[in-house]
Design an enzyme around this catalytic site. Structure first.
Site, mmCIF file in Angstrom:
data_model
loop_
_atom_site.group_PDB
_atom_site.id
_atom_site.type_symbol
_atom_site.label_atom_id
_atom_site.label_comp_id
_atom_site.label_asym_id
_atom_site.label_seq_id
_atom_site.Cartn_x
_atom_site.Cartn_y
_atom_site.Cartn_z
ATOM 1 N N TYR A 1 0.840 -1.215 0.000
ATOM 2 C CA TYR A 1 0.000 0.000 0.000
ATOM 3 C C TYR A 1 0.872 1.262 0.000
ATOM 4 C CZ TYR A 1 -3.791 -3.150 1.535
ATOM 5 O OH TYR A 1 -4.706 -4.173 1.646
ATOM 6 N N HIS B 1 0.392 -11.708 2.076
ATOM 7 C CA HIS B 1 -0.704 -10.981 1.407
ATOM 8 C C HIS B 1 -1.514 -11.876 0.449
ATOM 9 C CE1 HIS B 1 -1.759 -6.604 0.143
ATOM 10 N NE2 HIS B 1 -2.804 -7.389 -0.028
HETATM 11 N N1 LIG Z 1 -5.832 -8.570 1.852
HETATM 12 C C1 LIG Z 1 -6.233 -8.089 0.693
HETATM 13 O O1 LIG Z 1 -5.921 -8.676 -0.375
HETATM 14 C C2 LIG Z 1 -7.060 -6.879 0.641
HETATM 15 C C3 LIG Z 1 -7.182 -6.113 1.782
HETATM 16 N N2 LIG Z 1 -7.951 -4.971 1.784
HETATM 17 C C4 LIG Z 1 -8.072 -4.238 3.061
HETATM 18 O O2 LIG Z 1 -9.457 -4.087 3.370
HETATM 19 C C5 LIG Z 1 -9.745 -2.712 3.560
HETATM 20 C C6 LIG Z 1 -11.185 -2.378 3.185
HETATM 21 O O3 LIG Z 1 -11.443 -2.741 1.833
HETATM 22 P P1 LIG Z 1 -11.612 -1.664 0.647
HETATM 23 O O4 LIG Z 1 -11.234 -2.368 -0.592
HETATM 24 O O5 LIG Z 1 -10.907 -0.444 1.010
HETATM 25 O O6 LIG Z 1 -13.160 -1.455 0.543
HETATM 26 P P2 LIG Z 1 -14.405 -1.169 1.527
HETATM 27 O O7 LIG Z 1 -15.375 -2.273 1.289
HETATM 28 O O8 LIG Z 1 -13.947 -0.882 2.892
HETATM 29 O O9 LIG Z 1 -15.028 0.117 0.851
HETATM 30 C C7 LIG Z 1 -14.356 1.336 0.789
HETATM 31 C C8 LIG Z 1 -15.170 2.258 -0.101
HETATM 32 O O10 LIG Z 1 -16.454 2.452 0.503
HETATM 33 C C9 LIG Z 1 -16.672 3.834 0.726
HETATM 34 N N3 LIG Z 1 -17.367 3.905 2.019
HETATM 35 C C10 LIG Z 1 -16.872 3.593 3.243
HETATM 36 N N4 LIG Z 1 -17.809 3.740 4.194
HETATM 37 C C11 LIG Z 1 -18.930 4.169 3.555
HETATM 38 C C12 LIG Z 1 -20.230 4.499 4.013
HETATM 39 N N5 LIG Z 1 -20.555 4.411 5.294
HETATM 40 N N6 LIG Z 1 -21.134 4.905 3.079
HETATM 41 C C13 LIG Z 1 -20.803 4.980 1.775
HETATM 42 N N7 LIG Z 1 -19.592 4.674 1.288
HETATM 43 C C14 LIG Z 1 -18.663 4.270 2.179
HETATM 44 C C15 LIG Z 1 -15.304 4.458 0.739
HETATM 45 O O11 LIG Z 1 -15.360 5.793 0.288
HETATM 46 P P3 LIG Z 1 -14.659 7.014 1.089
HETATM 47 O O12 LIG Z 1 -13.274 6.575 1.451
HETATM 48 O O13 LIG Z 1 -14.691 8.112 0.067
HETATM 49 O O14 LIG Z 1 -15.515 7.273 2.265
HETATM 50 C C16 LIG Z 1 -14.558 3.614 -0.279
HETATM 51 O O15 LIG Z 1 -14.880 4.028 -1.605
HETATM 52 C C17 LIG Z 1 -8.686 -2.015 2.702
HETATM 53 O O16 LIG Z 1 -8.605 -0.635 2.983
HETATM 54 C C18 LIG Z 1 -7.479 -2.834 3.022
HETATM 55 O O17 LIG Z 1 -6.980 -2.449 4.295
HETATM 56 C C19 LIG Z 1 -8.637 -4.601 0.649
HETATM 57 C C20 LIG Z 1 -8.522 -5.317 -0.520
HETATM 58 C C21 LIG Z 1 -7.714 -6.506 -0.626
HETATM 59 O O1 LIG Z 2 -5.727 -4.032 -1.518
HETATM 60 C C1 LIG Z 2 -5.151 -5.114 -1.431
HETATM 61 O O2 LIG Z 2 -4.786 -5.551 -0.336
HETATM 62 C C2 LIG Z 2 -4.880 -5.933 -2.626
HETATM 63 O O3 LIG Z 2 -4.427 -7.025 -2.477
HETATM 64 C C3 LIG Z 2 -5.112 -5.445 -4.021
HETATM 65 O O4 LIG Z 2 -5.189 -6.527 -4.915
HETATM 66 C C4 LIG Z 2 -6.323 -4.645 -4.194
HETATM 67 O O5 LIG Z 2 -7.421 -5.483 -3.981
HETATM 68 C C5 LIG Z 2 -6.383 -3.991 -5.533
HETATM 69 O O6 LIG Z 2 -7.381 -3.480 -5.810
HETATM 70 C C6 LIG Z 2 -5.263 -3.962 -6.478
HETATM 71 O O7 LIG Z 2 -5.713 -3.346 -7.674
#
Ligand SMILES: NC(=O)C1=CN([C@@H]2O[C@H](COP(=O)(O)OP(=O)(O)OC[C@H]3O[C@@H](n4cnc5c(N)ncnc54)[C@H](OP(=O)(O)O)[C@@H]3O)[C@@H](O)[C@H]2O)C=CC1
Ligand SMILES: O=C(O)C(=O)[C@@H](O)[C@H](O)C(=O)CO
Length: 278
Positions: A50, A108
């Site tokens: 990240y 990851h």
């Molecule tokens: N291990 C892995 O492979 C992965 C891990 N992750 C982790 O999981 C976390 C969360 O997942 P993420 O992909 O960010 O997605 P989320 O499902 O947490 O959604 C985030 C999105 O939702 C919006 N949002 C948040 N709260 C609200 C609300 N109450 N009402 C309306 N919209 C809302 C945010 O907008 P805004 O910010 O503008 O409020 C943003 O666009 C990541 O940040 C990361 O730490 C994510 C993907 C892959």
């Molecule tokens: O956000 C993470 O942790 C990921 O592993 C990424 O794959 C993420 O989901 C992503 O959107 C990369 O384009």
């Protein structure tokens, strides 16, 4: 507000909700993460990939909250699964954040075609013995990958962080994790703000319980036994997402949301059996 805790197989107490930090970087990221800490979040999720571990570390320092009161989790990228590289990457992760230790460090992605995740796991075990990380876990691991780690090292991951939201609810994998005393974390718990936030069935339940759709989704995740880590750059949404411990969904409402699961429900088509991330 008192937040319930979940205890890992090694005895680490985790708050029942965490805060995701993907895409929160720089000064705006520091402000967003500091705001989340001020609201009450005590579990932060980051990753080497990240490129924001420095942002996370800065927000923690700015918040003035004692380090030991915050659970901080980071992740090892696929390009550094070789043993020595993995150890160096964990140390670099700590230097970036300005921390002496991470509470949790996860692999990851398994990257099964690359085939080095066992070596990465052995490095995490060493890093734990060195005191660099308190607990070790995985992310995006399927049962076959976890079975391999346990067979080869005898050590079970503390957590498995997987994609999970109403359109992709991972019943089988949750069951496997539960049977192995692995805490399931839900990434993209709000479907990364896709159509699920406008789903008419969830909207109906939200109206019935007088809550927002996001709150109902996160509450459903709590009630099916997983730990969601929603991300928001906005304080008002951070607060909304955090305020889910003063109401309950009925078993029928939980089941209705669970029934929204669909085979093509992934947000980004990242099947860990095929997808590799470096
Ligand atoms: N291990 C892995 O492979 C992965 C891990 N992750 C982790 O999981 C976390 C969360 O997942 P993420 O992909 O960010 O997605 P989320 O499902 O947490 O959604 C985030 C999105 O939702 C919006 N949002 C948040 N709260 C609200 C609300 N109450 N009402 C309306 N919209 C809302 C945010 O907008 P805004 O910010 O503008 O409020 C943003 O666009 C990541 O940040 C990361 O730490 C994510 C993907 C892959
Ligand atoms: O956000 C993470 O942790 C990921 O592993 C990424 O794959 C993420 O989901 C992503 O959107 C990369 O384009």
């Amino acid at each position: 507000m008192q937040i319930p805790t979940i205890t890992t197989n090694n005895g680490l107490k985790l708050p029942a909700i965490g805060f995701g930090t993907y895409q929160l970087k720089g000064a705006l990221g520091v402000n967003a993460i500091t705001s989340a800490l001020n609201i009450g979040y005590r579990l932060l999720d980051t990753a080497f990939n990240y490129e924001n571990e420095g942002t996370v570390g800065t927000a923690i320092k700015r918040s003035g909250i004692p380090r030991e009161q915050i659970i901080i989790s980071s992740k090892l990228p696929g390009r550094h699964h070789h043993y020595q590289e993995a150890l160096e990457t964990i140390q670099e992760s700590l230097y970036r954040a300005g921390l002496d230790y991470y509470d949790l460090y996860l692999i990851h992605w398994p990257n099964p075609k690359q085939g080095l995740y066992l070596e990465a796991w052995q490095a995490l075990i060493t890093a734990q013995k060195m005191g660099l990380i308190r607990e070790i876990g995985v992310s995006n691991f399927l049962p076959e990958h976890i079975d391999h780690l346990i067979e080869q090292t005898g050590i079970t991951p503390a957590v498995n962080q997987i994609e999970l939201h109403p359109y992709f609810s991972e019943r089988q994998l949750r069951k496997y994790d539960q049977q192995h005393h692995i805490v399931t974390w839900a990434w993209s718990p709000l479907g990364r703000a896709n159509a699920v936030l406008k789903d008419p069935i969830i909207a109906g339940i939200a109206q019935d319980v007088n809550r927002s759709i996001s709150q109902v989704i996160l509450r459903w995740e709590i009630q099916i036994g997983v730990l969601p880590i929603p991300k928001s750059a906005h304080s008002i949404r951070q607060l909304e997402n955090y305020q889910i411990f003063d109401f309950e969904l009925s078993p029928a409402q939980v089941q209705t949301i669970s029934n929204l699961d669909r085979a093509d429900g992934r947000t980004q088509n990242q099947d860990p059996a095929e997808y590799e991330e470096f």
